[in-house]
Design a protein around this motif. Structure first.
Motif, mmCIF file in Angstrom:
data_model
loop_
_atom_site.group_PDB
_atom_site.id
_atom_site.type_symbol
_atom_site.label_atom_id
_atom_site.label_comp_id
_atom_site.label_asym_id
_atom_site.label_seq_id
_atom_site.Cartn_x
_atom_site.Cartn_y
_atom_site.Cartn_z
ATOM 1 N N GLY A 197 0.799 -1.229 0.000
ATOM 2 C CA GLY A 197 0.000 0.000 0.000
ATOM 3 C C GLY A 197 0.825 1.270 0.000
ATOM 4 O O GLY A 197 0.283 2.359 -0.211
ATOM 5 N N ALA A 198 2.155 1.162 0.249
ATOM 6 C CA ALA A 198 3.006 2.363 0.264
ATOM 7 C C ALA A 198 3.154 2.870 -1.168
ATOM 8 O O ALA A 198 3.127 2.073 -2.109
ATOM 9 C CB ALA A 198 4.366 2.033 0.849
ATOM 10 N N PRO A 199 3.289 4.200 -1.338
ATOM 11 C CA PRO A 199 3.518 4.708 -2.696
ATOM 12 C C PRO A 199 4.825 4.166 -3.268
ATOM 13 O O PRO A 199 5.766 3.897 -2.519
ATOM 14 C CB PRO A 199 3.595 6.232 -2.505
ATOM 15 N N ARG A 200 4.865 3.989 -4.579
ATOM 16 C CA ARG A 200 6.053 3.399 -5.224
ATOM 17 C C ARG A 200 6.881 4.510 -5.853
ATOM 18 O O ARG A 200 6.337 5.382 -6.529
ATOM 19 C CB ARG A 200 5.651 2.397 -6.307
ATOM 20 N N PRO A 201 8.193 4.449 -5.657
ATOM 21 C CA PRO A 201 9.033 5.493 -6.265
ATOM 22 C C PRO A 201 9.111 5.299 -7.778
ATOM 23 O O PRO A 201 9.050 4.164 -8.257
ATOM 24 C CB PRO A 201 10.413 5.247 -5.631
ATOM 25 N N PRO A 202 9.241 6.399 -8.528
ATOM 26 C CA PRO A 202 9.493 6.234 -9.961
ATOM 27 C C PRO A 202 10.869 5.603 -10.151
ATOM 28 O O PRO A 202 11.774 5.826 -9.338
ATOM 29 C CB PRO A 202 9.472 7.677 -10.493
ATOM 30 N N VAL A 203 11.006 4.805 -11.193
ATOM 31 C CA VAL A 203 12.302 4.144 -11.433
ATOM 32 C C VAL A 203 13.205 5.123 -12.179
ATOM 33 O O VAL A 203 12.874 5.550 -13.289
ATOM 34 C CB VAL A 203 12.105 2.856 -12.257
ATOM 35 N N PRO A 204 14.344 5.510 -11.575
ATOM 36 C CA PRO A 204 15.216 6.486 -12.240
ATOM 37 C C PRO A 204 15.789 5.929 -13.541
ATOM 38 O O PRO A 204 15.889 4.705 -13.719
ATOM 39 C CB PRO A 204 16.336 6.722 -11.216
ATOM 40 N N ALA A 205 16.194 6.829 -14.420
ATOM 41 C CA ALA A 205 16.835 6.413 -15.676
ATOM 42 C C ALA A 205 18.103 5.641 -15.347
ATOM 43 O O ALA A 205 18.769 5.926 -14.352
ATOM 44 C CB ALA A 205 17.178 7.644 -16.501
ATOM 45 N N GLY A 206 18.407 4.658 -16.154
ATOM 46 C CA GLY A 206 19.664 3.914 -15.977
ATOM 47 C C GLY A 206 19.579 2.832 -14.916
ATOM 48 O O GLY A 206 20.605 2.310 -14.495
ATOM 49 N N VAL A 207 18.344 2.502 -14.488
ATOM 50 C CA VAL A 207 18.193 1.446 -13.472
ATOM 51 C C VAL A 207 17.629 0.193 -14.131
ATOM 52 O O VAL A 207 16.707 0.269 -14.943
ATOM 53 C CB VAL A 207 17.252 1.914 -12.335
ATOM 54 N N THR A 208 18.181 -0.953 -13.788
ATOM 55 C CA THR A 208 17.586 -2.238 -14.168
ATOM 56 C C THR A 208 16.868 -2.770 -12.937
ATOM 57 O O THR A 208 17.489 -2.915 -11.875
ATOM 58 C CB THR A 208 18.682 -3.238 -14.588
ATOM 59 N N VAL A 209 15.576 -3.012 -13.071
ATOM 60 C CA VAL A 209 14.814 -3.516 -11.926
ATOM 61 C C VAL A 209 15.007 -5.028 -11.853
ATOM 62 O O VAL A 209 14.582 -5.761 -12.741
ATOM 63 C CB VAL A 209 13.317 -3.171 -12.060
ATOM 64 N N VAL A 210 15.684 -5.474 -10.782
ATOM 65 C CA VAL A 210 15.915 -6.910 -10.606
ATOM 66 C C VAL A 210 14.725 -7.520 -9.875
ATOM 67 O O VAL A 210 14.300 -8.635 -10.149
ATOM 68 C CB VAL A 210 17.222 -7.149 -9.812
ATOM 69 N N ARG B 231 10.580 -6.785 -1.584
ATOM 70 C CA ARG B 231 11.964 -6.319 -1.461
ATOM 71 C C ARG B 231 12.371 -5.815 -2.845
ATOM 72 O O ARG B 231 12.465 -6.594 -3.795
ATOM 73 C CB ARG B 231 12.869 -7.476 -1.013
ATOM 74 N N VAL B 232 12.565 -4.550 -2.969
ATOM 75 C CA VAL B 232 12.905 -3.967 -4.272
ATOM 76 C C VAL B 232 14.421 -4.032 -4.456
ATOM 77 O O VAL B 232 15.181 -3.762 -3.509
ATOM 78 C CB VAL B 232 12.448 -2.488 -4.332
ATOM 79 N N GLU B 233 14.859 -4.452 -5.632
ATOM 80 C CA GLU B 233 16.303 -4.438 -5.916
ATOM 81 C C GLU B 233 16.538 -3.820 -7.285
ATOM 82 O O GLU B 233 15.971 -4.260 -8.279
ATOM 83 C CB GLU B 233 16.883 -5.860 -5.850
ATOM 84 N N TRP B 234 17.374 -2.789 -7.291
ATOM 85 C CA TRP B 234 17.739 -2.116 -8.546
ATOM 86 C C TRP B 234 19.228 -2.294 -8.791
ATOM 87 O O TRP B 234 20.029 -2.266 -7.851
ATOM 88 C CB TRP B 234 17.488 -0.607 -8.445
ATOM 89 N N HIS B 235 19.606 -2.435 -10.043
ATOM 90 C CA HIS B 235 21.016 -2.407 -10.424
ATOM 91 C C HIS B 235 21.275 -1.144 -11.238
ATOM 92 O O HIS B 235 20.440 -0.770 -12.072
ATOM 93 C CB HIS B 235 21.393 -3.634 -11.256
ATOM 94 N N THR B 236 22.428 -0.516 -10.993
ATOM 95 C CA THR B 236 22.736 0.708 -11.730
ATOM 96 C C THR B 236 24.242 0.950 -11.810
ATOM 97 O O THR B 236 24.985 0.554 -10.909
ATOM 98 C CB THR B 236 22.074 1.932 -11.069
ATOM 99 N N HIS B 237 24.663 1.597 -12.892
ATOM 100 C CA HIS B 237 26.063 2.026 -12.994
ATOM 101 C C HIS B 237 26.212 3.477 -12.551
ATOM 102 O O HIS B 237 27.281 4.052 -12.687
ATOM 103 C CB HIS B 237 26.569 1.853 -14.432
ATOM 104 N N ALA B 238 25.110 4.079 -12.074
ATOM 105 C CA ALA B 238 25.156 5.487 -11.638
ATOM 106 C C ALA B 238 24.604 5.560 -10.216
ATOM 107 O O ALA B 238 23.526 6.119 -9.977
ATOM 108 C CB ALA B 238 24.353 6.343 -12.595
ATOM 109 N N LEU B 239 25.336 4.973 -9.269
ATOM 110 C CA LEU B 239 24.804 4.814 -7.913
ATOM 111 C C LEU B 239 24.421 6.153 -7.284
ATOM 112 O O LEU B 239 23.322 6.297 -6.741
ATOM 113 C CB LEU B 239 25.846 4.087 -7.040
ATOM 114 N N GLN B 240 25.310 7.137 -7.366
ATOM 115 C CA GLN B 240 25.062 8.370 -6.619
ATOM 116 C C GLN B 240 23.809 9.106 -7.105
ATOM 117 O O GLN B 240 22.928 9.415 -6.290
ATOM 118 C CB GLN B 240 26.299 9.281 -6.671
ATOM 119 N N PRO B 241 23.657 9.386 -8.435
ATOM 120 C CA PRO B 241 22.435 10.083 -8.859
ATOM 121 C C PRO B 241 21.168 9.262 -8.628
ATOM 122 O O PRO B 241 20.118 9.826 -8.275
ATOM 123 C CB PRO B 241 22.656 10.351 -10.350
ATOM 124 N N VAL B 242 21.250 7.949 -8.780
ATOM 125 C CA VAL B 242 20.058 7.117 -8.572
ATOM 126 C C VAL B 242 19.636 7.185 -7.108
ATOM 127 O O VAL B 242 18.452 7.358 -6.772
ATOM 128 C CB VAL B 242 20.324 5.657 -9.011
#
Ligand SMILES: Nc1ncnc2c1ncn2[C@@H]1O[C@H](COP(=O)(O)OP(=O)(O)OP(=O)(O)O)[C@@H](O)[C@H]1O
Length: 314
Positions: free
Chosen positions: A246-259, A264-275
């Motif tokens: 029921g919690a709101p879901r964050p938008p998926v930032p550009a450059g993220v692969t949703v695993v 349990r949400v898991e994202w992979h990214t090569h741009a850790l700091q901006p994500v």
């Protein structure tokens, strides 16, 4: 007034590599175990060769050690061919084989003394044994040593001639954690004095602790090489958190692969700091707590496993 011309920076002296491997190939009969690898090690540097069993690490080291011929390419140790110019290279080369096969009948001290007889400027026997913590075992026959003690004797022999180049095939296999750290200290000490070291290991922590540069091999080739950080950077970082129902879901930032999308949400990214910055800004705006939030830079282990799984990094 003319500005004072800037002095050109003094170029760093170019130190020639102590070990230079170019497009090396090695065959066992019709099987090509090493398929064109190129690496360099400079004085004062440690290179770790990693790779799953059978990747070709020992096959490559045996050419460096002068024990086997190359089927192609070239190997230079201190500027010479370790096989054809063995007499020139041997006095400066310390070798620790995966299986040294020392005679079991000799005592530890006799073994070191015998080996010292083949070298021009060996360390004193007592010093060699003290270095590896075997002073108390000098009169014990080699066959009665524990596996770890035998490995430390192998290392004492590799260091006996104060080598400028050390080739160590799995130097700490079978050692307890304390002995392993002693070996790391010894190797580091030699490197600080200007030795060049090539080692293989299955302990990724050992590569992380000891190596200036790492090359990961698979099926006879080097798939990726560089510093630990450079190799890890070939892999994505991971951001993970839980999302309550029921919690709101964050938008998926550009450059993220949703695993994994939840709970349990898991994202992979090569741009850790901006994500991460985007995620945290959204959470602050939306007033959402992200339970179990973790952000992890990629590890050497991740890169190793990716290579083992067949990924082409580079
Ligand atoms: N004498 C030999 N005859 C035939 N094939 C061999 C011989 N020695 C090694 N090989 C093969 O060459 C390949 C590379 O072996 P090598 O021992 O170099 O791998 P490694 O990366 O050192 O492995 P490990 O981590 O298990 O020590 C393997 O497939 C192995 O079976």
């Amino acid at each position: 007034m003319h500005p004072t011309p800037a002095l050109a920076p003094t170029p760093a002296p170019v130190v020639p590599p102590a070990v230079e491997v170019t497009d090396l190939r090695r065959r066992h009969g019709s099987f090509e175990a090493v398929r064109g690898i190129s690496v360099e090690v400079r004085p004062g540097e440690v290179l770790a060769l990693l790779g799953v069993n059978g990747a070709g690490k020992t096959s490559a080291l045996e050419v460096l050690e002068g024990l086997a011929p190359a089927a192609g390419g070239s190997v230079r140790v201190l500027g010479a061919d370790p096989r054809r110019e063995r007499a020139a290279v041997r006095p400066h080369l310390g070798v620790l084989l995966q299986d040294s096969g020392l005679p079991g009948d000799l005592t530890v001290a006799e073994t070191v003394r015998t080996w010292a007889g083949t070298l021009t400027a060996p360390r004193p026997v007592g010093e060699a044994l003290a270095q590896v913590g075997l002073s108390g075992r000098a009169d014990v026959r080699v066959r009665s040593l524990s596996g770890g003690e035998r490995r430390r004797l192998d290392l004492a022999l590799a260091l006996l001639g104060r080598p400028r180049v050390l080739v160590l095939d799995e130097p700490t296999t079978g050692l307890d954690p304390e002995s392993r750290r002693t070996v790391w200290r010894l190797v580091r000490g030699l490197v600080d004095d200007g030795a060049a070291v090539v080692l293989t290991t299955h302990h990724l922590e050992e590569a992380e602790q000891l190596a200036d540069r790492i090359a990961i091999m698979r099926a006879g080739t080097v798939v990726v090489a560089g510093t630990r950080e450079e190799i890890a950077a070939s892999q994505p970082a991971t951001v993970s958190f839980r999302l309550d129902p029921g919690a709101p879901r964050p938008p998926v930032p550009a450059g993220v692969t949703v695993v994994s999308a939840g709970p349990r949400v898991e994202w992979h990214t090569h741009a850790l700091q901006p994500v991460l910055a985007e995620l945290l800004a959204w959470a602050a705006r939306a007033g959402v707590v992200l339970p179990g939030l973790q952000a992890r830079a990629a590890s050497l282990e991740q890169a190793f496993l990716a290579v083992a799984d067949g990924a082409d990094l580079g």
